[in-house]
Design a protein around this motif. Structure first.
Motif, PDB file in Angstrom:
ATOM      1  N   UNK A 121      -4.429   9.058  -0.172  1.00 34.66           N
ATOM      2  CA  UNK A 121      -3.712   7.784  -0.199  1.00 34.66           C
ATOM      3  C   UNK A 121      -2.969   7.513  -1.514  1.00 34.66           C
ATOM      4  N   UNK A 122      -2.797   8.525  -2.336  1.00 39.65           N
ATOM      5  CA  UNK A 122      -2.099   8.341  -3.609  1.00 39.65           C
ATOM      6  C   UNK A 122      -0.729   9.011  -3.560  1.00 39.65           C
ATOM      7  N   UNK A 123       0.268   8.478  -4.305  1.00 42.53           N
ATOM      8  CA  UNK A 123       0.213   7.359  -5.248  1.00 42.53           C
ATOM      9  C   UNK A 123      -0.041   6.023  -4.535  1.00 42.53           C
ATOM     10  N   UNK A 124      -0.595   5.072  -5.300  1.00 38.74           N
ATOM     11  CA  UNK A 124      -1.027   3.815  -4.701  1.00 38.74           C
ATOM     12  C   UNK A 124      -0.760   2.663  -5.661  1.00 38.74           C
ATOM     13  N   UNK A 167      16.263  -5.746  -3.939  1.00 36.12           N
ATOM     14  CA  UNK A 167      15.975  -7.141  -3.604  1.00 36.12           C
ATOM     15  C   UNK A 167      14.876  -7.269  -2.557  1.00 36.12           C
ATOM     16  N   UNK A 168      14.778  -6.284  -1.683  1.00 32.41           N
ATOM     17  CA  UNK A 168      13.801  -6.397  -0.589  1.00 32.41           C
ATOM     18  C   UNK A 168      12.369  -6.169  -1.049  1.00 32.41           C
ATOM     19  N   UNK A 169      12.167  -5.183  -1.944  1.00 32.95           N
ATOM     20  CA  UNK A 169      10.789  -4.826  -2.331  1.00 32.95           C
ATOM     21  C   UNK A 169      10.454  -5.075  -3.778  1.00 32.95           C
ATOM     22  N   UNK A 170      11.476  -5.239  -4.629  1.00 37.29           N
ATOM     23  CA  UNK A 170      11.231  -5.495  -6.036  1.00 37.29           C
ATOM     24  C   UNK A 170      10.774  -4.250  -6.798  1.00 37.29           C
ATOM     25  N   UNK A 171      10.348  -4.452  -8.045  1.00 37.91           N
ATOM     26  CA  UNK A 171       9.860  -3.375  -8.898  1.00 37.91           C
ATOM     27  C   UNK A 171       8.340  -3.408  -8.998  1.00 37.91           C
ATOM     28  N   UNK A 172       7.737  -2.244  -9.019  1.00 37.27           N
ATOM     29  CA  UNK A 172       6.280  -2.169  -9.151  1.00 37.27           C
ATOM     30  C   UNK A 172       5.894  -0.756  -9.580  1.00 37.27           C
ATOM     31  N   UNK A 173       4.613  -0.590  -9.982  1.00 36.71           N
ATOM     32  CA  UNK A 173       4.084   0.726 -10.361  1.00 36.71           C
ATOM     33  C   UNK A 173       3.196   1.265  -9.246  1.00 36.71           C
ATOM     34  N   UNK A 174       3.186   2.605  -9.133  1.00 36.59           N
ATOM     35  CA  UNK A 174       2.200   3.296  -8.314  1.00 36.59           C
ATOM     36  C   UNK A 174       1.447   4.289  -9.186  1.00 36.59           C
ATOM     37  N   UNK A 175       0.191   4.543  -8.820  1.00 42.58           N
ATOM     38  CA  UNK A 175      -0.667   5.380  -9.658  1.00 42.58           C
ATOM     39  C   UNK A 175      -1.291   6.500  -8.829  1.00 42.58           C
ATOM     40  N   UNK A 176      -1.522   7.616  -9.507  1.00 43.15           N
ATOM     41  CA  UNK A 176      -2.336   8.689  -8.946  1.00 43.15           C
ATOM     42  C   UNK A 176      -3.090   9.366 -10.076  1.00 43.15           C
ATOM     43  N   UNK A 177      -4.089  10.123  -9.729  1.00 40.14           N
ATOM     44  CA  UNK A 177      -4.937  10.775 -10.725  1.00 40.14           C
ATOM     45  C   UNK A 177      -4.166  11.892 -11.432  1.00 40.14           C
TER      46      UNK A 177
END
Length: 397
Positions: A317-320, A369-379
């Motif tokens: 399930x990563x990146x998450x 505009x629809x989803x914006x900015x964000x971070x995803x993480x993985x090991x």
């Protein structure tokens, strides 16, 4: 009935202690310049003069403590043949985890007569301990060299390095002479000392640089010839070990540990010659152990966040995103009987730290505009290692 050890009749090691951290070599290799500087710094002792103070700098595993032991042993041997030299007394103290009072108290108790009561742990202060130290030093007389290992870990280093070198000029000592050797893993340690301490010390500085691959090969060959049975290693394995350690930290201790683990890998397989294949497997095992220790160094909550990412990684399930990590984190924390953190911001702070430390990768996503900015993480390390380490930690408690 044969016991579990009955078939262990052969070994690759002639003397395994040669590869241990406690082993003190009779000859120090690849540190000729440092030994020469040390030799001139300590020569006054041979003529009954006050010893110079010496400060050694360099990262762990570069030979500072081994060279110090070697030089002080050699000095003690030479003093016995010199009429001008006073009796020499060497005092070794590791300062890691110690307070100034603990260090001075230990020195006092080391110097007290055999039937005297120990200096008390409570009721008297550091000043009292220094007074008793001077009394005992003058009672014994002679030259005293204090070797303080990991002195950069001592919170009262300024006081210690100001007080002891001035003891004779301040009238605290009449019969005894004092010299200080400070050993530090921190190259900037001197810069943290107060100006008056620097003026008092007037020390000789000796800096230990990392070993290169050629120097490490010389050291490893010397150890291998002593440690292994005849035919117990391939030359290419020694060369490989030296190259790996030189590329990493230039650390002799690391190189020797790698060679020892390589030999253990060979012996476990029933093979009695260390080869490149054994060293490569040892490198993986040593690296895994080092990463496990780094995980253990993190706070409990940081470990739980890391474990959560590892479990999500195992599930594919990563990146998450951090919100999903928070949801699964609560389950992980509760399963270990730990009260979970309640805010997303606290989880994000831990994720930021884990990324900075190299435990987790972070990806910057921008969906407009629809989803914006964000971070995803993985090991950014093996999930099995994280989960195995966490299991070990929890079962130790």
């Amino acid at each position: 009935m044969a016991g579990p050890f009955s078939d262990m009749t052969e070994t690759i090691f002639a003397d395994k202690s040669v590869l241990s951290e406690e082993y003190q070599p009779e000859e120090i290799l690849e540190r000729d310049q440092e030994i020469e500087e040390y030799r001139y710094a300590l020569q006054d002792v041979l003529f009954g003069r006050d010893p110079k103070n010496v400060m050694l700098y360099g990262k762990a595993g570069l030979g500072k403590t081994a060279v110090t032991t070697y030089m002080l042993d050699a000095l003690a041997t030479e003093v016995e043949t010199r009429e001008q030299a006073d009796d020499l007394h060497v005092h070794d103290v590791n300062c890691n985890g110690k307070t100034l009072f603990m260090v001075v108290r230990r020195l006092v108790n080391e110097l007290l007569p055999p039937h005297a009561s120990d200096f008390p742990k409570r009721g008297l202060g550091t000043g009292d301990a220094f007074d008793e130290l001077y009394t005992q030093l003058d009672r014994i007389g002679g030259t005293h060299i204090f070797a303080f290992d990991e002195i950069d870990h001592l919170s009262g280093a300024n006081s210690l390095l100001y007080e002891l070198p001035r003891a004779r000029s301040n009238g605290h000592l009449n019969e005894a002479r004092i010299g200080i050797i400070g050993i530090s893993n921190n190259y900037t340690f001197r810069g943290d000392l107060s100006p008056k301490v620097k003026d008092t010390l007037m020390e000789t500085e000796i800096s230990f640089s990392p070993y290169d691959a050629t120097e490490l090969k010389t050291i490893l060959l010397d150890r291998a010839d002593r440690a292994f049975i005849d035919g117990g290693y391939d030359m290419s394995a020694i060369t490989m070990t030296a190259a790996i350690a030189a590329r990493d930290m230039g650390n002799a201790r690391q190189a020797i540990d790698l060679l020892r683990v390589g030999a253990e890998v060979a012996e476990k397989r029933g093979e009695y010659c260390v080869t490149d294949e054994h060293i490569e497997e040892a490198r993986r095992l040593v690296q895994r152990g080092r990463l496990s220790n780094r995980i253990r160094d993190q706070t409990e909550q940081a470990q739980l966040v890391l474990e959560t990412i590892a479990r999500l990684e195992e599930q594919g399930n990563c990146p998450v995103r951090s919100k999903e990590i928070q949801a699964h984190y609560k389950t992980v924390a509760t399963s270990w009987g730990v009260e979970p953190l309640t805010t997303l911001k606290s989880i994000q702070d831990h994720l930021s730290d884990l990324h900075m430390l190299g435990f987790a990768k972070r990806y910057d996503r921008n969906e407009g505009l629809s989803g914006g900015q964000y971070y995803e993480y993985e090991l950014d390390l093996d999930s099995d290692l994280v989960l195995e380490t966490r299991e070990e930690i929890e079962h130790e408690e």
